[in-house]
Design a protein around this motif. Structure first.
Motif, PDB file in Angstrom:
ATOM      1  N   PHE A  62      40.257 -35.393   1.788  1.00  0.00           N
ATOM      2  CA  PHE A  62      41.063 -35.927   0.731  1.00  0.00           C
ATOM      3  C   PHE A  62      40.829 -37.400   0.436  1.00  0.00           C
ATOM      4  N   ASP A  63      40.941 -38.334   1.464  1.00  0.00           N
ATOM      5  CA  ASP A  63      40.695 -39.525   1.405  1.00  0.00           C
ATOM      6  C   ASP A  63      39.362 -40.122   1.206  1.00  0.00           C
ATOM      7  N   VAL A 120      35.666 -41.857   5.487  1.00  0.00           N
ATOM      8  CA  VAL A 120      34.316 -41.878   6.262  1.00  0.00           C
ATOM      9  C   VAL A 120      33.484 -40.464   5.964  1.00  0.00           C
ATOM     10  N   SER A 121      32.294 -40.680   6.392  1.00  0.00           N
ATOM     11  CA  SER A 121      31.408 -39.689   6.253  1.00  0.00           C
ATOM     12  C   SER A 121      31.103 -38.835   7.410  1.00  0.00           C
ATOM     13  N   ILE A 122      30.467 -37.795   7.180  1.00  0.00           N
ATOM     14  CA  ILE A 122      30.270 -36.722   8.623  1.00  0.00           C
ATOM     15  C   ILE A 122      29.350 -37.777   9.450  1.00  0.00           C
ATOM     16  N   SER A 123      28.228 -38.248   8.737  1.00  0.00           N
ATOM     17  CA  SER A 123      27.263 -39.164   9.704  1.00  0.00           C
ATOM     18  C   SER A 123      28.072 -39.922  10.242  1.00  0.00           C
ATOM     19  N   GLU A 177      31.044 -34.173   0.251  1.00  0.00           N
ATOM     20  CA  GLU A 177      30.405 -33.704   1.377  1.00  0.00           C
ATOM     21  C   GLU A 177      31.055 -32.966   2.500  1.00  0.00           C
ATOM     22  N   TRP A 178      32.442 -33.569   2.783  1.00  0.00           N
ATOM     23  CA  TRP A 178      33.460 -32.854   3.660  1.00  0.00           C
ATOM     24  C   TRP A 178      33.737 -31.530   3.212  1.00  0.00           C
ATOM     25  N   ASN A 179      34.133 -31.288   1.922  1.00  0.00           N
ATOM     26  CA  ASN A 179      34.609 -30.203   1.533  1.00  0.00           C
ATOM     27  C   ASN A 179      33.607 -28.903   1.503  1.00  0.00           C
TER      28      ASN A 179
END
Length: 219
Positions: free
Chosen positions: A42-43, A46-49, A196-198
């Motif tokens: 949601f926020d 940070v990225s996955i990487s 990216e996260w979703n």
């Protein structure tokens, strides 16, 4: 070499559990070490990487996703063989290998700053992985939908609809996030991370209803 539909169904569940549990642990570690509560779905803080390459996460992240990648290769290999035996021509096994080659390239270069091209190569690898993952999800769903066309059942129909819903959501994320592919476009960092996260979440959630479709192949 073949495995049963039940085992394929179980592997499909593992393809959800391994990355999901890994990313939850990594996020928890990140929050604890940085003393900052983050919920990037949601926020987009940070990225996955970024989460995966931290010293307190990188070993678990790379190991878990390497296991996930190898399991994915086996999954699509056996699925392709099973579909071929059921007279459904496909190249899912080949696509599965290409898919995970890009994943392994991404994992190898994650956190590596030893040469200038590591970042753009990693970027190309993850973009290619996302596109191919979306394609193989579509192909897998369409093949199973053909085979299960005559089979009835409320739960089976529900799983088909959930798979289709996940694919539509993933398509929307791909469309909205596609400008990020162009490095010349100043794409909002937080929005990129949210997408990216979703996308990642829905791409692995897809394996849960898929497991039911695979299980129903044997009936």
């Amino acid at each position: 070499m073949n495995i049963s539909e039940k085992k394929l169904s179980l592997i499909s569940i593992l393809l959800f559990l391994i990355p999901f549990i890994t990313i939850i642990i990594c996020l928890e570690n990140h929050s604890n070490f940085k003393n900052d509560d983050v919920f990037p779905f949601f926020d987009g803080k940070v990225s996955i990487s970024l989460v995966g390459r931290q010293f307190y996460n990188v070993f678990l992240f790379k190991l878990s996703f390497s296991v996930y990648g190898l399991l994915s290769i086996f999954f699509y290999f056996f699925l392709s063989n099973r579909l071929s035996k059921l007279k459904i021509k496909n190249r899912i096994s080949i696509i599965g290998i290409i898919l995970n080659i890009f994943l392994f390239i991404y994992l190898i270069l994650l956190g590596d700053k030893s040469f200038d091209l590591s970042s753009p190569i990693r970027r190309i690898a993850i973009i290619s992985y996302i596109v191919i993952l979306f394609i193989i999800h579509i192909k897998t769903f369409l093949c199973l939908k053909i085979l299960l066309f005559r089979k009835k059942g409320i739960f089976l129909s529900l799983c088909k609809n959930i798979c289709l819903f996940f694919l539509i959501i993933m398509l929307l994320f791909v469309i909205v996030g596609s400008p990020w592919v162009n490095p010349l476009i100043d794409y909002p960092y937080n929005l990129k991370n949210v997408i990216e996260w979703n996308f990642f979440l829905f791409s692995i959630l897809f394996y849960l209803p898929l497991s039911n479709l695979l299980f129903n192949l044997k009936k």
